[in-house]
Design an enzyme around this catalytic site. Structure first.
Site, mmCIF file in Angstrom:
data_model
loop_
_atom_site.group_PDB
_atom_site.id
_atom_site.type_symbol
_atom_site.label_atom_id
_atom_site.label_comp_id
_atom_site.label_asym_id
_atom_site.label_seq_id
_atom_site.Cartn_x
_atom_site.Cartn_y
_atom_site.Cartn_z
ATOM 1 N N THR A 106 0.818 -1.213 0.000
ATOM 2 C CA THR A 106 0.000 0.000 0.000
ATOM 3 C C THR A 106 0.848 1.256 0.000
ATOM 4 O OG1 THR A 106 -1.860 -1.080 1.102
ATOM 5 C CG2 THR A 106 -1.709 1.313 1.320
ATOM 6 N N LYS A 116 2.494 11.699 -1.448
ATOM 7 C CA LYS A 116 3.461 12.779 -1.244
ATOM 8 C C LYS A 116 3.789 13.489 -2.549
ATOM 9 C CE LYS A 116 3.049 11.707 2.770
ATOM 10 N NZ LYS A 116 1.970 10.844 2.354
ATOM 11 N N SER A 212 -3.106 -3.866 4.597
ATOM 12 C CA SER A 212 -4.514 -3.505 4.811
ATOM 13 C C SER A 212 -5.123 -2.938 3.542
ATOM 14 C CB SER A 212 -4.621 -2.487 5.954
ATOM 15 O OG SER A 212 -3.954 -1.285 5.600
ATOM 16 N N SER A 248 -11.982 12.708 8.848
ATOM 17 C CA SER A 248 -11.047 13.838 8.940
ATOM 18 C C SER A 248 -9.765 13.438 9.659
ATOM 19 C CB SER A 248 -11.710 15.017 9.666
ATOM 20 O OG SER A 248 -12.073 14.666 11.004
ATOM 21 N N LEU A 253 -7.318 14.702 5.699
ATOM 22 C CA LEU A 253 -6.660 16.008 5.777
ATOM 23 C C LEU A 253 -5.704 16.226 4.613
ATOM 24 C CD1 LEU A 253 -5.733 16.684 9.519
ATOM 25 C CD2 LEU A 253 -7.294 17.991 8.071
ATOM 26 N N GLU A 270 -17.724 14.098 9.378
ATOM 27 C CA GLU A 270 -17.037 13.423 10.479
ATOM 28 C C GLU A 270 -18.053 12.876 11.490
ATOM 29 O OE1 GLU A 270 -14.946 11.616 12.910
ATOM 30 O OE2 GLU A 270 -13.734 12.599 11.357
ATOM 31 N N HIS A 528 22.112 27.198 14.056
ATOM 32 C CA HIS A 528 21.407 28.478 13.877
ATOM 33 C C HIS A 528 21.757 29.062 12.509
ATOM 34 C CE1 HIS A 528 19.607 32.348 14.888
ATOM 35 N NE2 HIS A 528 20.696 32.923 14.378
#
Length: 548
Positions: A106, A116, A212, A248, A253, A270, A528
Site C-alpha cells: 500500500t 506525497k 490492509s 477527517s 486532511l 465526520e 542556527h
C-alpha cells in the site's frame, strides 16, 4: 565480535564471500536501489547457484539447510515485509517473500509515496497562487498559475513505479527469493502455498505481513470514479468542483490539502463531535485554523454518511444522506461532484488460511504478543510456534515505518536476540501544508497516564513565529509542544504543527526512545538559524531556560 553468529560467519570462505558481495553490489548499482546490503562478514556462502523458476525471481546467494525450503518466508511485500526480508538476509537466513503481485504494498503503490507526490505538486500550485506570501518576499507572478492534472497524476504514478522497482531490485540483489503469488497458509505448520502455481513451500519461520485495504462503511457504494477510496483518489482522475471527504484523519486532511490547492471546495463529514478526533486537541485547534478555516472547506460533525450513491460526472451528482451519529435520524442530504471515503483501513487477511490454521481473528486483525509472535486468540491466546505477524494486520500501529520496525524486531527474535518495539517512540506525520507530526500520547492521554501512574506532567512550547528560519520562509505559524515527566525529566511525547514538522519530529522520537531527559536536551546545541531551534526553545523552556 562475541556474538555466536559472528564467530560462525567468519569461518566461511573469504573468496566466496567477496564474490557474493560484489554480485549484490553490482545488482544494486544497476538498479539504483536505495537499500543497504548486509555486511560481508555476515553474508551467507552458497555451494551452488539457486535454480530459477517461472513464478519467482530467485537469488544466487541463498542456501537451504535441507529440512525446509527457506529459513524465513514472508507473506506480503509492503514496507514491513521488505524491511523484514532485508534484515533476514543480513542475518544469513535463506529468505522468500510472497509478493502477491504487489511489491511495495500500500505505502509505495497506493499510499505514502504517491500521495506525497500529489502533495508536493499541489503545494507548489498553492504557493505560486499565494500572491500576498510571494509579495512579502518581493516576488510577483504575472498571469494565471496553471497546472496539468494528468501531469500531476503521472508524477505520482511514475514515482511509485520507480520506488517499487528499486525495492524489488534490492530484494533480488541481496538474495531474497521473490515469489509472485500470494502466500496462503495450508493449515499445516511451516507450510505456505503459492496462490498462482499451487506449489507448497516450507519455512522454519513464517512472517505474515499482508497489510490492509481501505474500509468502506455499510451504505457507501464505491465506483472509484465519483465515489472513491484513497486508492482511486491517488489516480487523480478529476479535480471535482465540490468534493465531500468522509473522515477527517490523516488521509482526509492530506487530500483536502491537495484538492483545495487545485481549486476544489471541500466538505468534511465526520462521525465524531470534533474534527481530527485522534489528534492532540491543542494541535487540532491550530490545524483547524491553519488548514481549514482560511480555505474553501466546511464540515459536518457528529453525523454518519449513511448512504452514498455514485453519480455520473457532468450529468448526475453524488448523493450523500447523513444521519445523526447518536439518534440515527436523517439530518441532511448533500449533492456533490465527488465523494472520497477516508474512514480508515482494515487488515487484508481474508482468504489467507488464517482461521484454518487455528487462529481466531478479531475484525480481521491477528493477535500478537510484544515480540510479534502470533497468538491463537486475543484473550489468553497461545503462541503459535514459528508464526509471526507484523504491520497493519496486527493492529498495533498502522504506519509503514512501524511495520518495518516490527519486521526487523521479528527477525531479531527469530535469531534469538530478544527485542520489543517501543511503539510510544514511533513518530507519525500528516503531510499537509503546514505539516503535523507527533510521537507518543496526546496531552489528554498524558494527563490520564500521569494520574494513573503517579507522576507530574510537565509541558513546554516552542513557537515558529519566534524562529528566524521560519520567518525567512514566511511560515511563522505553528508550535512544538513537549510533554515530559517532571520527576524524571524524560520526554513522554511531542506534538508539532508547522513548516517541516515531519522532519523535526525525528529528534524528539529519538529522545523518547533513548529516555533522554529535558535537562540533557536543553544543553544540546542546535544549528542556527534552523527550524530545529523551535524544538530547542521547547526543551530549554522545560527547565526554565530561555531560547534565543
Amino acid at each position: 565480535r562475541n556474538n555466536p553468529l559472528y564467530k560462525q560467519s567468519i569461518k566461511h570462505s573469504h573468496t566466496s564471500i567477496m564474490v557474493q558481495f560484489r554480485f549484490a553490489v553490482l545488482v544494486l548499482a544497476l538498479s539504483g536501489a536505495d537499500a543497504f546490503a548486509p555486511s560481508p562478514m555476515f553474508a551467507t556462502t552458497s555451494n551452488k547457484l539457486a535454480s530459477t523458476t517461472s513464478s519467482s525471481s530467485t537469488s544466487t546467494l541463498s542456501m537451504s539447510s535441507g529440512e525446509y525450503d527457506f529459513d524465513v518466508a514472508i507473506i506480503g511485500c509492503g514496507v514491513g515485509g521488505h524491511g523484514a526480508a532485508l534484515h533476514s538476509r543480513g542475518q544469513s537466513l535463506k529468505t522468500a517473500v510472497f509478493a502477491g503481485g504487489d511489491v511495495g504494498g500500500t505505502c509505495v503503490n497506493r499510499g505514502c509515496v504517491p500521495s506525497k507526490a500529489l502533495l508536493a505538486a499541489s503545494g507548489r500550485v498553492r504557493d505560486m497562487k499565494n500572491a500576498a506570501h510571494l509579495g512579502d518576499m518581493g516576488i510577483t507572478v504575472e498571469g494565471e498559475v496553471k497546472f496539468d492534472r494528468e501531469g500531476i497524476a503521472a508524477h505520482a504514478k511514475n514515482l511509485a513505479t520507480r520506488v517499487k522497482g528499486n525495492l524489488e531490485a534490492s530484494l533480488v540483489g541481496l538474495g531474497v527469493d521473490v515469489i509472485d503469488g500470494r502466500g496462503i497458509l495450508t493449515g499445516k505448520p511451516n507450510e505456505i502455498k503459492d496462490s498462482i502455481t499451487g506449489k507448497v513451500y516450507t519455512a522454519k519461520d513464517i512472517i505474515l505481513a499482508p497489510g490492509s485495504i481501505p474500509f468502506v462503511p455499510p451504505g457507501v457504494t464505491v465506483d472509484e470514479k465519483t465515489v472513491y477510496t484513497s486508492d482511486g483518489a491517488l489516480e487523480l482522475q478529476s479535480v471535482p468542483e465540490w468534493v465531500a471527504i468522509i473522515g477527517s484523519g490523516y488521509i482526509g486532511l492530506e487530500f483536502s490539502d491537495v484538492y483545495t490547492a487545485l481549486g476544489s471546495e471541500v466538505t468534511f463529514i465526520e462521525a465524531m463531535d470534533t474534527l481530527m478526533p485522534t489528534f492532540d486537541r491543542e494541535i487540532a485547534k491550530q490545524a483547524e485554523r491553519l488548514l481549514i478555516r482560511d480555505r474553501a472547506i466546511d464540515y459536518r460533525t457528529g453525523v454518519f454518511a449513511a448512504e452514498v450513491t455514485p453519480g455520473i460526472p457532468g450529468v448526475k451528482p453524488v448523493t450523500i444522506k447523513m444521519i445523526d451519529a447518536k439518534t440515527k435520524e436523517h439530518v441532511e442530504t448533500l449533492e456533490v461532484d465527488a465523494a472520497m471515503v477516508a474512514t480508515g483501513r482494515v487488515p487484508a487477511t481474508a482468504d489467507m488460511g488464517i482461521e484454518e490454521s487455528g487462529i481466531e481473528m478479531n475484525r480481521g486483525f491477528i493477535a500478537v504478543n510484544e515480540k510479534m509472535q502470533v497468538l491463537s486468540k486475543a484473550e489468553d491466546g497461545e503462541i503459535m510456534p514459528n508464526l509471526w505477524c507484523i504491520g497493519d494486520a496486527n493492529g498495533k500501529m498502522m504506519l509503514a515505518h512501524a511495520a518495518s520496525a516490527q519486521g526487523i524486531s521479528a527477525i531479531e527474535n527469530i535469531v534469538g536476540r530478544e527485542h520489543v518495539v517501543n511503539h510510544d517512540a514511533v513518530p507519525a506525520a500528516c503531510f499537509t501544508h503546514p505539516e503535523i507530526s507527533m510521537v507518543g500520547p496526546t496531552e489528554e492521554q498524558c494527563i490520564v497516564k500521569a494520574e494513573k501512574e503517579g507522576w507530574t506532567l510537565g509541558k513546554s512550547t516552542g513557537n515558529f513565529r519566534a524562529n528566524s528560519k521560519a520567518l525567512a520562509e514566511g511560515e511563522g505559524n505553528g508550535i512544538a509542544k513537549v510533554l515530559f515527566n517532571k520527576e524524571t525529566g524524560k520526554v513522554v511525547s511531542v506534538h508539532i504543527i508547522g513548516i517541516h514538522a515531519a522532519d523535526l519530529i525525528q529528534e524528539c522520537a529519538n529522545a523518547v526512545a533513548a529516555g533522554t531527559t529535558v535537562q540533557e536536551l536543553s544543553m544540546m546545541v542546535h544549528t542556527h538559524p534552523t527550524l530545529s531551534e523551535v524544538i530547542d526553545e521547547a526543551f530549554k523552556g522545560a527547565v526554565g531556560m530561555s531560547g534565543h
